[in-house]
Structures are given as structure tokens and as C-alpha cells.
Design an enzyme around this catalytic site. Structure first.
Site, PDB file in Angstrom:
ATOM      1  N   PRO A  34       0.834  -1.215   0.000  1.00 10.16           N
ATOM      2  CA  PRO A  34       0.000   0.000   0.000  1.00 10.16           C
ATOM      3  C   PRO A  34       0.857   1.249   0.000  1.00 10.16           C
ATOM      4  O   PRO A  34       1.790   1.364   0.802  1.00 10.16           O
ATOM      5  CB  PRO A  34      -0.795  -0.136   1.306  1.00 10.16           C
ATOM      6  CG  PRO A  34       0.055  -0.988   2.180  1.00 10.16           C
ATOM      7  CD  PRO A  34       0.772  -1.944   1.276  1.00 10.16           C
ATOM      8  N   THR A  36       0.386   5.560  -0.419  1.00  9.48           N
ATOM      9  CA  THR A  36      -0.538   6.685  -0.537  1.00  9.48           C
ATOM     10  C   THR A  36      -0.310   7.452  -1.831  1.00  9.48           C
ATOM     11  O   THR A  36       0.805   7.873  -2.128  1.00  9.48           O
ATOM     12  CB  THR A  36      -0.379   7.629   0.663  1.00  9.48           C
ATOM     13  OG1 THR A  36      -0.719   6.920   1.852  1.00  9.48           O
ATOM     14  CG2 THR A  36      -1.287   8.831   0.529  1.00  9.48           C
ATOM     15  N   GLN A 111      -6.817  -1.366   1.847  1.00  6.13           N
ATOM     16  CA  GLN A 111      -6.263  -1.121   3.179  1.00  6.13           C
ATOM     17  C   GLN A 111      -7.153  -0.097   3.879  1.00  6.13           C
ATOM     18  O   GLN A 111      -7.317   1.037   3.406  1.00  6.13           O
ATOM     19  CB  GLN A 111      -4.832  -0.603   3.117  1.00  6.13           C
ATOM     20  CG  GLN A 111      -4.213  -0.495   4.509  1.00  6.13           C
ATOM     21  CD  GLN A 111      -2.862   0.153   4.515  1.00  6.13           C
ATOM     22  OE1 GLN A 111      -2.744   1.354   4.283  1.00  6.13           O
ATOM     23  NE2 GLN A 111      -1.823  -0.626   4.784  1.00  6.13           N
ATOM     24  N   HIS A 179      -4.956  -1.255   8.703  1.00 10.00           N
ATOM     25  CA  HIS A 179      -3.691  -0.536   8.854  1.00 10.00           C
ATOM     26  C   HIS A 179      -3.423  -0.293  10.335  1.00 10.00           C
ATOM     27  O   HIS A 179      -3.957   0.620  10.942  1.00 10.00           O
ATOM     28  CB  HIS A 179      -3.755   0.785   8.095  1.00 10.00           C
ATOM     29  CG  HIS A 179      -2.419   1.441   7.881  1.00 10.00           C
ATOM     30  ND1 HIS A 179      -1.290   1.113   8.594  1.00 10.00           N
ATOM     31  CD2 HIS A 179      -2.028   2.419   7.010  1.00 10.00           C
ATOM     32  CE1 HIS A 179      -0.267   1.858   8.185  1.00 10.00           C
ATOM     33  NE2 HIS A 179      -0.688   2.646   7.224  1.00 10.00           N
ATOM     34  N   TYR A 184      -0.135   5.337  13.073  1.00 12.38           N
ATOM     35  CA  TYR A 184      -1.520   5.775  12.875  1.00 12.38           C
ATOM     36  C   TYR A 184      -2.400   5.221  14.011  1.00 12.38           C
ATOM     37  O   TYR A 184      -1.902   4.645  14.973  1.00 12.38           O
ATOM     38  CB  TYR A 184      -2.005   5.371  11.488  1.00 12.38           C
ATOM     39  CG  TYR A 184      -1.219   6.063  10.395  1.00 12.38           C
ATOM     40  CD1 TYR A 184      -1.289   7.444  10.235  1.00 12.38           C
ATOM     41  CD2 TYR A 184      -0.373   5.342   9.545  1.00 12.38           C
ATOM     42  CE1 TYR A 184      -0.551   8.090   9.246  1.00 12.38           C
ATOM     43  CE2 TYR A 184       0.371   5.981   8.559  1.00 12.38           C
ATOM     44  CZ  TYR A 184       0.281   7.361   8.423  1.00 12.38           C
ATOM     45  OH  TYR A 184       1.019   7.999   7.459  1.00 12.38           O
TER      46      TYR A 184
END
Length: 375
Positions: A34, A36, A111, A179, A184
Site C-alpha cells: 500500500p 498513498t 487497506q 492498517h 496511525y
């Protein structure tokens, strides 16, 4: 110099083996990590995003894990160009992405993401939503800059993950990835540096895992029993590369065991350098330890295919522990089950096809300019 036929055949043989994650058969061992990409205005993935993923599936990537996509909680994100996994238009766009990848012969999981305290006050897509986290502090320090989550907040986020997972199955995805890495929201609960709670969600490693395990259990209940649930985690954080959830295998087991028991089918162990041992006294990397501890399939990731030494080894120019032989040895021995490729696939959609076909001489070192376009 070119790679010998034996080396080429070995790479194709090992990387081409199918692998099963719960009810999903992945056609080979190559995963798209994954990454961004802010190319979804209004949080809606368009035809260009569908083509971007389908191109990599057509070139042989076995499993695609999409870029992080925000769950349906107003504090989940910080950009109106990052895709969301809630809303009619957004889900319609994602349905087209899944269809395109399947038509190209690949498999795909979204994700699901909540950034927690990484969010700044007033940021889009919902400017009035406060940054939230276990204790209202970010990874940078102990200053309270957001809202410590109440039980209602926790329940709302758990529900948002479960709904997103159910929607993913409904619109045709092959599984989901949660995730839980890189500082995060879920990771903010796992890490003692950001989780200062004194209730049932804070304290020792098992207590700090409670929120993540409740998300996994809710997701597991919201989807079919055979629908794969992946969980990505890391020791490091975006703002703290030296941070660690666990200093020993025993501490790591305390974190991972509740997640496996709650319903995780495979773990995606994120490291910055896949070849680095995770704990003293063993050559196993984080994915290797994860599989050993949980018995679940594991995905390894971390700078595969990026550095010059790796490319030289691919092309038969000397040997290195970071080269293709080392990676293949680890896969063949069962240390981990799949390998995720990140930036190398951003630059070259044909990366998997070249590796599987032994076209190593066509590989090129990573160029950061590939981040600027969606191709």
C-alpha cells in the site's frame, strides 16, 4: 552480465507458487504494498486509479493491497485527495477498481485506515472533526494536541472498520487489510509512547492490544468466514524510526496472539529493510518472527528491489545478502510467505513480469519522480 538460467528458473519457480490466505488463493508470492497516492478528488477513485492498479495486476502482481483508504469516521483522514471507503460515489469507484483488477487476472484488498493523532486540527475532508487518539498525544511528544477517545469514540471507530469491511466484500474485493502500522490510530494504541490510558485499553502490551483486537473481531463478524482479514503492523513510526512495540519475541507474542485469536488470517510485517534481523540471537526478520509466533501466513516488506546492490545481484554482478538469492532463500525456507513491493512498482508497472520472466537486465534503480504521476 545476465542472470544464469538456473537463477532465473529458481526465481520464477519460487515466486510463482500460489499461496492461500483463508478462502483466497493468491496466484503468486508478489504483493503490491500500500502506497498513498493523492489522485482521488473528493475521496473518489476514478478510472485512472482503476487503470493504475489493473496495469500492475496484468503484469503479474499476485495480490494488490490498495493505498490507505479512510474508513467512515470524520476524524479518519487529512486530505480530500486520498480515497475514502465510505459514501456511495466512493464505493462505486472502488467497485470499478476491483472489477478492473479481476479482469486483469489479479486479486485485491483495500487497506482500511484511520490516521488518529496524525491529523491536524481543521484539515480536510471534514474540517470540524478533531484529531483523536488513545490519549490525545501524537508520536512527536507528550503534549496533548487532540482528543482522548471516549468509549463512544472507540465504538464508533470499531463500527466504521466493520462497515468498511462488509462493504469491501459486498462490492467484490477479495479481503481487507487493517492498517495497524506506522504511528496511525491503531498503532497509537499498541505503542506505549502514545497510549497513556489507565482504563482497559491501556497499560501492559495485552491491554494496549484490546482496541485492535476488538476491531479485528468486529471485522471478522461483519464478513464471511472465508473472507481474508490481513493486519499490517510495524515497530517503527513515521515520526520515530527507532520506536519499538516489542523488545523481545515474548513481548511481540503478547501483542500478536490476541490479534490472531480475534481473527487475523495473515500479518503484513512492515520493516524499512527486510534483510535486518528483528531480535538478537536470530536471523529472522519481523515477518519471520510473526509467522513463528502466530502460525499465520506473513508478508515481508522493506526496500525490496530498490537499492543498487539488489539490482546488481538481480543482474548477476556480484553477490549481496540483499540480493535475489537471499530473498528466495527466505521464501523457500518458509520464513515468510509473500513479499511486498512498494516504490519499485510505482516506478515500473512491469516489475513483477520482468522478475517472473527473468528479464532482470530491464530493471532500473528507483527514481523518486515516479511519485509525481499515476501511471
Amino acid at each position: 552480465m545476465t542472470v544464469t538460467t538456473d537463477a532465473t528458473d529458481r526465481a520464477a519457480q519460487i515466486l510463482s507458487r500460489p499461496v492461500t490466505l483463508n478462502g483466497l488463493t493468491v496466484p503468486n508470492r508478489i504483493v503490491m504494498a500500500p502506497m498513498t497516492r493523492q489522485f482521488s478528488p473528493g475521496g473518489i477513485p476514478g478510472e485512472d486509479v482503476a487503470s493504475y492498479y489493473a496495469r500492475r495486476a496484468a503484469a503479474g502482481v499476485g495480490l494488490i493491497v490498495t493505498e490507505g483508504t479512510y474508513v467512515g469516521h470524520e476524524s479518519a483522514g487529512q486530505s480530500d485527495s486520498i480515497p475514502r471507503f465510505h459514501g456511495e460515489e466512493q464505493l462505486a469507484g472502488w467497485s470499478k477498481v476491483a472489477d478492473a483488477v479481476h479482469a486483469a487476472g489479479g486479486t485485491i484488498v483495500p487497506q482500511l485506515w484511520h490516521i488518529g493523532m496524525v491529523r491536524g486540527a481543521g484539515e480536510p475532508p471534514f474540517a470540524d472533526a478533531p484529531p483523536v487518539g488513545p490519549s490525545g498525544i501524537g508520536t512527536e511528544g507528550a503534549e496533548v494536541t487532540g482528543k482522548a477517545m471516549t468509549q463512544q469514540d472507540l465504538d464508533d471507530v470499531i463500527e466504521a472498520f466493520a462497515k468498511a469491511a462488509a462493504d469491501a466484500e459486498r462490492i467484490g474485493f477479495d479481503g481487507v487489510e487493517l492498517h495497524g502500522a506506522h504511528g496511525y490510530l491503531i498503532d497509537q494504541f499498541l505503542w506505549a509512547g502514545t497510549n497513556r490510558r489507565t482504563d482497559a485499553y491501556g497499560g501492559d502490551p495485552v491491554a494496549r492490544t484490546k482496541f485492535a483486537a476488538e476491531i479485528v473481531a468486529a471485522v471478522r463478524s461483519a464478513v464471511s468466514p472465508s473472507f481474508p482479514v490481513l493486519f499490517r503492523y510495524s515497530q517503527w513510526k513515521q515520526q520515530a524510526y527507532d520506536a519499538r512495540l516489542a523488545e523481545t519475541p515474548e513481548e511481540l507474542e503478547a501483542i500478536l496472539a490476541p490479534l490472531a485469536a480475534a481473527g487475523v488470517d495473515a500479518f503484513h510485517a512492515s520493516t524499512r529493510r527486510y534483510w535486518q534481523p528483528e531480535f538478537d540471537g536470530s536471523d529472522l526478520n519481523l515477518a519471520g518472527w510473526t509467522k513463528k509466533i502466530t502460525g499465520k501466513p506473513a508478508i515481508s516488506v522493506g526496500s525490496v528491489g530498490l537499492n543498487g546492490e539488489f539490482l546488481k545481484a538481480f543482474q548477476g554482478e556480484g553477490s549481496t545478502v540483499r540480493g535475489i538469492d537471499d530473498l528466495l532463500d527466505r521464501l523457500e525456507s518458509g520464513e515468510f510467505d509473500l513479499v511486498a513491493i512498494g516504490r519499485a512498482l510505482l516506478q515500473d508497472p512491469e516489475w513483477a513480469a520482468k522478475v517472473l520472466a527473468g528479464r532482470f537486465s530491464e530493471l532500473a534503480a528507483y527514481d523518486a519522480s515516479s511519485l509525481k504521476t499515476l501511471h
